[in-house]
Write a protein that holds these residues in place. Structure first.
Motif, mmCIF file in Angstrom:
data_model
loop_
_atom_site.group_PDB
_atom_site.id
_atom_site.type_symbol
_atom_site.label_atom_id
_atom_site.label_comp_id
_atom_site.label_asym_id
_atom_site.label_seq_id
_atom_site.Cartn_x
_atom_site.Cartn_y
_atom_site.Cartn_z
ATOM 1 N N LYS A 106 37.197 -1.682 -6.903
ATOM 2 C CA LYS A 106 38.063 -1.861 -8.074
ATOM 3 C C LYS A 106 39.450 -2.353 -7.686
ATOM 4 C CE LYS A 106 35.328 1.002 -10.876
ATOM 5 N NZ LYS A 106 34.995 1.019 -12.294
ATOM 6 N N PHE B 17 39.572 7.192 -11.783
ATOM 7 C CA PHE B 17 38.791 8.421 -11.647
ATOM 8 C C PHE B 17 37.373 8.061 -11.225
ATOM 9 C CE2 PHE B 17 40.864 12.330 -13.165
ATOM 10 C CZ PHE B 17 42.116 11.810 -13.398
ATOM 11 N N CYS C 174 43.744 5.416 -15.170
ATOM 12 C CA CYS C 174 42.563 5.149 -16.001
ATOM 13 C C CYS C 174 41.633 6.357 -15.939
ATOM 14 C CB CYS C 174 41.852 3.895 -15.513
ATOM 15 S SG CYS C 174 42.827 2.397 -15.757
ATOM 16 N N LEU D 171 39.966 -0.724 -15.300
ATOM 17 C CA LEU D 171 40.601 -0.358 -14.031
ATOM 18 C C LEU D 171 40.622 -1.535 -13.060
ATOM 19 C CD1 LEU D 171 41.739 1.765 -12.045
ATOM 20 C CD2 LEU D 171 39.379 2.442 -11.559
ATOM 21 N N LYS E 235 34.390 2.894 -4.580
ATOM 22 C CA LYS E 235 35.011 2.526 -5.856
ATOM 23 C C LYS E 235 36.447 2.046 -5.659
ATOM 24 C CE LYS E 235 32.814 4.630 -8.949
ATOM 25 N NZ LYS E 235 32.268 5.667 -9.845
ATOM 26 N N ALA F 32 39.787 7.182 -18.740
ATOM 27 C CA ALA F 32 38.790 7.050 -19.807
ATOM 28 C C ALA F 32 37.386 6.904 -19.240
ATOM 29 C CB ALA F 32 39.121 5.835 -20.682
ATOM 30 N N PRO G 13 34.138 -5.218 -20.087
ATOM 31 C CA PRO G 13 35.147 -5.432 -19.050
ATOM 32 C C PRO G 13 35.455 -4.109 -18.349
ATOM 33 C CG PRO G 13 36.162 -5.447 -21.235
ATOM 34 C CD PRO G 13 34.668 -5.426 -21.437
HETATM 35 O O1 C5P Z 1 32.601 2.588 -12.118
HETATM 36 P P1 C5P Z 1 32.991 3.864 -12.806
HETATM 37 O O2 C5P Z 1 32.821 3.811 -14.280
HETATM 38 O O3 C5P Z 1 32.394 5.094 -12.210
HETATM 39 O O4 C5P Z 1 34.542 3.966 -12.500
HETATM 40 C C1 C5P Z 1 35.321 4.969 -13.057
HETATM 41 C C2 C5P Z 1 36.739 4.525 -13.160
HETATM 42 O O5 C5P Z 1 36.825 3.203 -13.676
HETATM 43 C C3 C5P Z 1 37.529 5.378 -14.122
HETATM 44 O O6 C5P Z 1 38.878 5.384 -13.698
HETATM 45 C C4 C5P Z 1 37.358 4.626 -15.438
HETATM 46 O O7 C5P Z 1 38.411 4.903 -16.333
HETATM 47 C C5 C5P Z 1 37.409 3.178 -14.965
HETATM 48 N N1 C5P Z 1 36.630 2.235 -15.774
HETATM 49 C C6 C5P Z 1 37.297 1.312 -16.571
HETATM 50 N N2 C5P Z 1 36.577 0.402 -17.304
HETATM 51 C C7 C5P Z 1 35.230 0.382 -17.241
HETATM 52 C C8 C5P Z 1 34.543 1.321 -16.429
HETATM 53 C C9 C5P Z 1 35.279 2.234 -15.720
HETATM 54 O O8 C5P Z 1 38.527 1.331 -16.620
HETATM 55 N N3 C5P Z 1 34.558 -0.518 -17.954
#
Ligand code: C5P
Length: 224
Positions: free
Chosen positions: A164, A146, A92, A129, A160, A94, A126
């Protein structure tokens, strides 16, 4: 060097920003060129994987040899990722918008003379990740996230990883002075439950190659 490393593997990658509509002509977004995520998808394809790239709106071309699905919002991105499962690896990369406007206006918001600025009501998007890391069925064997941070990089990345539920966090420093945002180069640290591995500054393409080789190593031999 990558050839065959991910032969027979299925890989899903997210890349780019998401756009969350406010009205038909305006949106909320994060800053993201998609360069790192797209480079990872391309490297995974060169390593022999069947790659689905789920990309938000970016100005760069679809990578060669990759099935690319174009989406706009976080919810569309999550749907597309779930639709691409099962997969062996999810990465992930993005920059997903954390919030979206509660209701998308059907008409363009008009400036009302004297009425001041409108308020934007936001709801949480949502977390893609976290959602796929916690899937009971079809959780990919390896989930990589990331963490773009401007301070306390490793500490935030560790938190994180826990929150996550992913297996690996690629932490990068995106302080405005560093030029990572939209730039060609990146300095990353691989953070897992067992420790931190720091890589020297290099191009986003080289980070992608090394990351693909690294995750292939973590996964072991095909069919293992
Ligand atoms: O919490 P944060 O946004 O800093 O976390 C970053 C990571 O979580 C990245 O890998 C990002 O692609 C993923 N992410 C996600 N969906 C979200 C927010 C972050 O997949 N809504």
């Amino acid at each position: 060097r990558l050839k065959g490393l991910l032969q027979g593997r299925r890989v899903v990658v997210t890349s780019g920003p998401t756009h969350e509509p406010i009205d038909p002509v305006r949106y909320l977004a994060n800053r993201s060129s998609g360069r790192q995520g797209h480079a990872i998808a391309a490297a995974a394809a060169r390593a022999g994987a069947a790659v689905t790239l789920v990309s938000g709106p970016v100005a760069i071309p679809d990578p060669a040899g990759v099935r690319t699905i174009h989406v706009e919002t976080a919810r569309q991105m999550l749907d597309a990722v779930e639709g691409a499962l099962p997969a062996d690896i999810a990465i992930c990369a993005a920059a997903v918008a954390d919030w979206r406007p509660v209701a998308e206006g059907e008409q363009k918001l008009k400036k009302q003379p004297g009425a001041g600025a409108p308020a934007l009501d936001l709801v949480e998007n949502p977390d893609i990740l976290a959602t796929i890391s916690k899937l009971a069925k079809h959780r990919p064997g390896l989930v990589v996230g990331f963490a773009a941070e401007t301070e306390n990089l490793i500490e935030h990345a560790r938190a994180k990883l826990q929150r996550k539920g992913c297996d690996l966090i690629v932490a990068n420093d995106v302080s405005p002075s560093g030029g990572v945002m939209g730039g060609a180069r990146n300095t990353v640290h691989l953070v897992t439950a067992s420790g931190v591995e720091s890589w020297e500054e290099t191009t986003k393409e080289e980070v992608a190659r090394r990351l693909v080789a690294h995750v292939a190593g973590l996964l072991g031999e095909p069919g293992a």
